[in-house]
Design an enzyme around this catalytic site. Structure first.
Site, PDB file in Angstrom:
ATOM      1  N   HIS A  56      45.321   4.831 -84.577  1.00 26.27           N
ATOM      2  CA  HIS A  56      45.483   3.447 -84.126  1.00 26.27           C
ATOM      3  C   HIS A  56      46.576   3.429 -83.073  1.00 26.27           C
ATOM      4  O   HIS A  56      47.720   3.790 -83.340  1.00 26.27           O
ATOM      5  CB  HIS A  56      45.843   2.514 -85.281  1.00 26.27           C
ATOM      6  CG  HIS A  56      45.882   1.075 -84.875  1.00 26.27           C
ATOM      7  ND1 HIS A  56      44.792   0.232 -84.990  1.00 26.27           N
ATOM      8  CD2 HIS A  56      46.880   0.322 -84.329  1.00 26.27           C
ATOM      9  CE1 HIS A  56      45.115  -0.962 -84.540  1.00 26.27           C
ATOM     10  NE2 HIS A  56      46.375  -0.937 -84.134  1.00 26.27           N
ATOM     11  N   CYS A  57      46.224   3.010 -81.876  1.00 24.14           N
ATOM     12  CA  CYS A  57      47.153   3.066 -80.745  1.00 24.14           C
ATOM     13  C   CYS A  57      47.748   1.682 -80.478  1.00 24.14           C
ATOM     14  O   CYS A  57      47.009   0.749 -80.120  1.00 24.14           O
ATOM     15  CB  CYS A  57      46.441   3.574 -79.494  1.00 24.14           C
ATOM     16  SG  CYS A  57      47.528   3.721 -78.049  1.00 24.14           S
TER      17      CYS A  57
END
Length: 391
Positions: free
Chosen positions: A180-181
């Site tokens: 998850h960026c």
């Protein structure tokens, strides 16, 4: 009559209790809504920060450097054309990475209502595993937990496909989840991993181009070769910012290029996937060319464009049958260093979806190894179609 008179006062008290309960519930709902709104704003802060930096860099490069500082017309035209090419591809790929929704497991991986009820009622682990075995028997699921159990998500109530993980931020299972960026406020997975790679590549090229074309003017301003103007601050700070981003982006882009060549996700690089026959850090690696095509597709004309062209459906993936780390010394063909390695290297042949089967058409090792396994285990059922017993 006495009973009626005694019951009468209870009416206002009951209504008051109901109104207090509704008021409390309404207050909790409003508090939850405010909290979710604050979280939503916080999650978008990194994206807004990157957007503001990009918008300022456009003004600094186009307005202050090209249109005001550059005096050579030819240099100005070439720089503007090249800059807008890199800028367009960078923004396009960044946009696609942010707004492409991560793919979730299809409905066939979800448990039926009866199975969900049974899992809720039963507390015994053996019953849970029996339910999961039955649910996964017709699914192309070949990875396990560290204990050898069927991978199951309690939150989403589904059997996890291979390479699928639950994201605590998005609160849902993501196919081939990489990470998850926060800089894109999105999960990077099967649906947008190609866009994320192109975003890293074009942002790196964008920064390197700015550094290369801004360098001579940075030196002139630094050595007082040009008069102090409003452009001085923008040009000098633009060079520093582009140089710093280039360093960080080059390391990140290089790391993800290595992951692509190995056909790994970031999560799999930190914790190797577990198959029926044990842990295998190279279990999904098919060789450099096939690994590259799994992400970018077969048609090379789409490789540099942020359009979806990855192979497969995100739920099932072809695996190698022999686990051999290319970084380690190889053993002679047909021999193994120990019985333990021999047992852990072979994997059952698995059916491939139509969209993936051509990945292995030019390799004979798949069918040859499958045939040898069947000959050695004649009379036994296909291990790919049966679930291992729990210990």
């Amino acid at each position: 009559m006495g009973c009626g008179k005694m019951a009468a006062p209870a009416g206002p008290a009951a209504s008051s209790s109901i109104s207090l309960s509704r008021s409390s519930s309404s207050s909790r709902s409003r508090a939850g809504g405010v909290r979710r709104s604050c979280q939503w704003l916080i999650y978008w802060v990194p994206v807004l920060f990157i957007g503001s930096i990009v918008a300022w860099s456009y003004y600094a490069y186009v307005g202050q450097l090209c249109l005001i500082t550059m005096t050579n017309i030819g240099e100005k035209v070439v720089c503007l054309l090249a800059y807008h090419l890199f800028f367009t591809m960078f923004v396009w790929s960044y946009w696609k990475t942010i707004f492409t929704s991560p793919m979730n497991p299809s409905k066939e991986y979800h448990l039926t209502y009866a199975d969900k009820e049974l899992l809720d009622r039963e507390t015994r682990s053996e019953i849970h595993q029996e339910v999961l075995r039955r649910a996964a028997k017709d699914l192309p699921v070949y990875t396990r937990t560290m204990s050898g159990a069927i991978r199951y998500c309690d939150r989403c109530q589904l059997v996890k496909p291979d390479r699928c993980h639950h994201c605590s931020v998005c609160d849902k299972c993501i196919l081939k989840m990489d990470h998850h960026c926060p800089w894109v406020n999105n999960c990077v997975g099967f649906s947008n991993y190609k866009f994320f790679l192109l975003f890293l590549a074009y942002s790196l090229l964008y920064c390197l181009f700015i550094v290369a074309t801004d360098l001579q003017y940075f030196i002139k301003f630094w050595t007082n070769g040009l008069p102090d103007t409003q452009a001085k601050f923008h040009i000098m700070f633009l060079f520093f910012a582009a140089a710093m981003f280039s360093v960080s982006l080059s390391s990140l882009f290089g790391y993800h290029c290595w992951l692509v060549t190995k056909n790994k996700s970031t999560l799999e690089a930190f914790r190797a996937p577990v198959f029926r026959h044990g842990t295998d850090k190279n279990g999904f690696s098919l060789g450099f060319d096939k690994n590259l095509r799994q992400v970018f597709g077969d048609e090379k004309k789409y490789w540099l464009l942020p359009v979806f062209s990855s192979l497969g459906d995100g739920c099932s993936f072809p695996t190698c049958l022999v686990n051999q780390d290319p970084e380690q010394a190889s053993t002679p063909s047909g021999h193994s260093s120990s019985n333990k390695n021999e047992n852990s290297h072979h994997f059952p042949a698995k059916p491939l979806r139509d969209s993936q089967s051509h990945l292995l058409t030019d390799s004979q090792s798949w069918t040859e190894t499958s045939a040898s396994i069947e000959n050695n285990k004649s009379g036994m059922t296909n291990p790919a179609l049966t679930m291992e017993n729990e210990t």
